[in-house]
Enzyme design. Structure first.
Site, PDB file in Angstrom:
ATOM      1  N   TYR A 140      40.348  28.228  42.859  1.00  0.00           N
ATOM      2  CA  TYR A 140      39.188  28.741  42.140  1.00  0.00           C
ATOM      3  C   TYR A 140      38.488  27.590  41.423  1.00  0.00           C
ATOM      4  O   TYR A 140      39.025  26.999  40.485  1.00  0.00           O
ATOM      5  CB  TYR A 140      39.583  29.808  41.118  1.00  0.00           C
ATOM      6  CG  TYR A 140      40.235  31.045  41.694  1.00  0.00           C
ATOM      7  CD1 TYR A 140      40.100  31.388  43.042  1.00  0.00           C
ATOM      8  CD2 TYR A 140      40.992  31.886  40.890  1.00  0.00           C
ATOM      9  CE1 TYR A 140      40.698  32.517  43.571  1.00  0.00           C
ATOM     10  CE2 TYR A 140      41.590  33.039  41.406  1.00  0.00           C
ATOM     11  CZ  TYR A 140      41.440  33.346  42.742  1.00  0.00           C
ATOM     12  OH  TYR A 140      42.034  34.477  43.246  1.00  0.00           O
TER      13      TYR A 140
ATOM     14  N   HIS B 106      49.233  32.489  48.044  1.00  0.00           N
ATOM     15  CA  HIS B 106      47.908  33.106  48.092  1.00  0.00           C
ATOM     16  C   HIS B 106      47.605  33.722  49.453  1.00  0.00           C
ATOM     17  O   HIS B 106      47.018  34.802  49.551  1.00  0.00           O
ATOM     18  CB  HIS B 106      46.854  32.040  47.746  1.00  0.00           C
ATOM     19  CG  HIS B 106      45.583  32.580  47.199  1.00  0.00           C
ATOM     20  ND1 HIS B 106      44.648  31.797  46.569  1.00  0.00           N
ATOM     21  CD2 HIS B 106      45.053  33.824  47.191  1.00  0.00           C
ATOM     22  CE1 HIS B 106      43.620  32.526  46.185  1.00  0.00           C
ATOM     23  NE2 HIS B 106      43.839  33.765  46.571  1.00  0.00           N
TER      24      HIS B 106
ATOM     25  N   LEU C 138      37.582  47.089  41.934  1.00  0.00           N
ATOM     26  CA  LEU C 138      36.239  47.662  41.795  1.00  0.00           C
ATOM     27  C   LEU C 138      35.363  47.342  43.006  1.00  0.00           C
ATOM     28  O   LEU C 138      34.134  47.431  42.926  1.00  0.00           O
ATOM     29  CB  LEU C 138      35.581  47.143  40.514  1.00  0.00           C
ATOM     30  CG  LEU C 138      36.242  47.599  39.210  1.00  0.00           C
ATOM     31  CD1 LEU C 138      35.658  46.868  38.013  1.00  0.00           C
ATOM     32  CD2 LEU C 138      36.111  49.110  39.042  1.00  0.00           C
ATOM     33  N   GLY C 139      36.022  46.965  44.120  1.00  0.00           N
ATOM     34  CA  GLY C 139      35.252  46.661  45.323  1.00  0.00           C
ATOM     35  C   GLY C 139      34.258  45.547  45.110  1.00  0.00           C
ATOM     36  O   GLY C 139      33.145  45.582  45.612  1.00  0.00           O
ATOM     37  N   ARG C 140      34.680  44.526  44.353  1.00  0.00           N
ATOM     38  CA  ARG C 140      33.822  43.385  43.984  1.00  0.00           C
ATOM     39  C   ARG C 140      32.543  43.857  43.281  1.00  0.00           C
ATOM     40  O   ARG C 140      31.471  43.270  43.449  1.00  0.00           O
ATOM     41  CB  ARG C 140      33.494  42.530  45.207  1.00  0.00           C
ATOM     42  CG  ARG C 140      34.727  41.998  45.921  1.00  0.00           C
ATOM     43  CD  ARG C 140      34.413  40.906  46.903  1.00  0.00           C
ATOM     44  NE  ARG C 140      35.587  40.514  47.663  1.00  0.00           N
ATOM     45  CZ  ARG C 140      36.561  39.710  47.207  1.00  0.00           C
ATOM     46  NH1 ARG C 140      36.473  39.210  45.995  1.00  0.00           N
ATOM     47  NH2 ARG C 140      37.599  39.415  47.968  1.00  0.00           N
TER      48      ARG C 140
ATOM     49  N   ALA D 198      26.677  49.341  40.597  1.00  0.00           N
ATOM     50  CA  ALA D 198      25.721  48.299  40.207  1.00  0.00           C
ATOM     51  C   ALA D 198      24.651  48.043  41.268  1.00  0.00           C
ATOM     52  O   ALA D 198      23.624  47.442  40.966  1.00  0.00           O
ATOM     53  CB  ALA D 198      26.466  46.998  39.913  1.00  0.00           C
TER      54      ALA D 198
END
Length: 339
Positions: free
Chosen positions: A61, A130, A211-213, A219
């Site tokens: 990241y 990962h 949250l499904g991205r 949104a």
């Protein structure tokens, strides 16, 4: 929905006690556009105030920047936090799409040293693989991870995006405390084998992107037009073209349940994944929604006190089968590709 401190659960049979919801920190460094660092640090503080103790990062990241960003916060609250980071995705240049998966023991030993240095800690609480490289025997990879535990560099082991068979194989080499994979109302392929294996072995499940991205928060009405080019979701199949409009229409039952509870759509989505612990007989489900805003963090943690009825669970059940588009443009490194 409102409230203060969330409940605690244990990761695995003898893993750490953590808040029943964690915090995914990836977006504080990249992928979702520019970050307001002071706001992100306020979010970390708010998380601790509400009982969130599991903080999730990875060496890839920001190409290490996320671990460095989190280091001061971890240092100030070392005895209060459970640090989870990951290895295995090696970036190639500046293109996010250019990467390779490394599971060989030599790489693992090098990766943990790098993470320890960037995090400025002596030991990592939960160390995940990962992604899985099928070319490397799993016993070799997990054996190398177990050596890190023996050396006192890592306390507990985790895996990400593995199948049920792979989880069983790894757990036979060394106890696995947590399995982290994408799991949400939009993404349920892990239920094919991984969830059942985790329940059987007493391994905690840590859903990422619960949250499904962001899609499940309501949104977006036409994500393909609403996302900036700097946001990596703009290239994700579920957010592009006709898929985006199809998926936005799937939120009607989520909205109906939210209205019944005076809750947000995101809270319903989080409550759903949290409640899957009971549905599937898991010892613990600890979702790690990511956010860079303290207000959103408090909204997310309030969802831990939302209880959906059997009728509401049934209403939400068909959504995943109707989702348009895969989770990623290239699904080859996910567990779904090896089922």
């Amino acid at each position: 929905m409102s409230g203060n401190t969330i409940a605690q659960v244990r990761l695995g049979t003898d893993g750490p006690l953590v808040g029943v919801q964690g915090l995914g920190c990836m977006g504080m460094s990249e992928f979702y556009g520019d970050t307001d660092e002071p706001a992100a640090r306020d979010t970390l503080a708010a998380a601790l105030d509400t009982g969130v103790t599991l903080f999730d990062t990875a060496d890839m990241y920001g190409d290490g920047a996320n671990e460095k960003f989190l280091a001061p916060f971890f240092g100030a609250h070392r005895d209060e936090v459970v640090i989870a980071t990951k290895f295995a995705i090696e970036r190639v240049g500046d293109d996010l799409a250019q990467r390779r998966v490394r599971n060989d023991p030599a790489y693992i030993r090098s990766a943990v040293e790098g993470s320890l240095k960037r995090l400025n800690v002596d030991v990592i609480d939960l160390y995940y693989m990962h992604r899985r490289d099928p070319a490397v025997p799993l016993a070799e990879s997990v054996g190398a991870m177990a050596e890190l535990v023996e050396r006192g560099l890592v306390r507990h082991l985790g895996l990400s995006e593995v199948t049920g068979a792979e989880l069983r194989e790894a757990h036979a080499v060394h106890p696995i405390a947590a399995l982290q994979s994408e799991w949400s109302l939009f993404s349920r392929d892990v239920e094919q084998s991984a969830v059942g294996a985790a329940a059987e072995l007493g391994v905690a499940f840590v859903p990422y992107s619960p949250l499904g991205r962001g899609f499940l928060t309501g949104a977006f009405t036409d994500a393909a037009k609403e996302l900036r080019s700097s946001d990596f979701r703009a290239s994700q199949p579920r957010f592009t073209g006709e898929n985006a409009r199809t998926n936005a229409a799937l939120l009607a039952p989520v909205r109906r349940v939210a209205e019944a509870h005076d809750a947000t759509l995101g809270q319903v989505a989080l409550a759903w994944v949290q409640q899957q612990a009971e549905v599937h007989g898991l010892t613990a489900v600890v979702p790690i929604p990511g956010t860079r805003k303290a207000s959103r963090l408090r909204e997310n943690t309030a969802a831990t006190r939302l209880r959906l009825t059997p009728e509401e669970l049934a209403l939400l059940e068909p959504i995943a089968d109707r989702v348009a588009g895969d989770r990623y443009p290239d699904m080859s490194s996910t567990s779904a590709a090896r089922e």
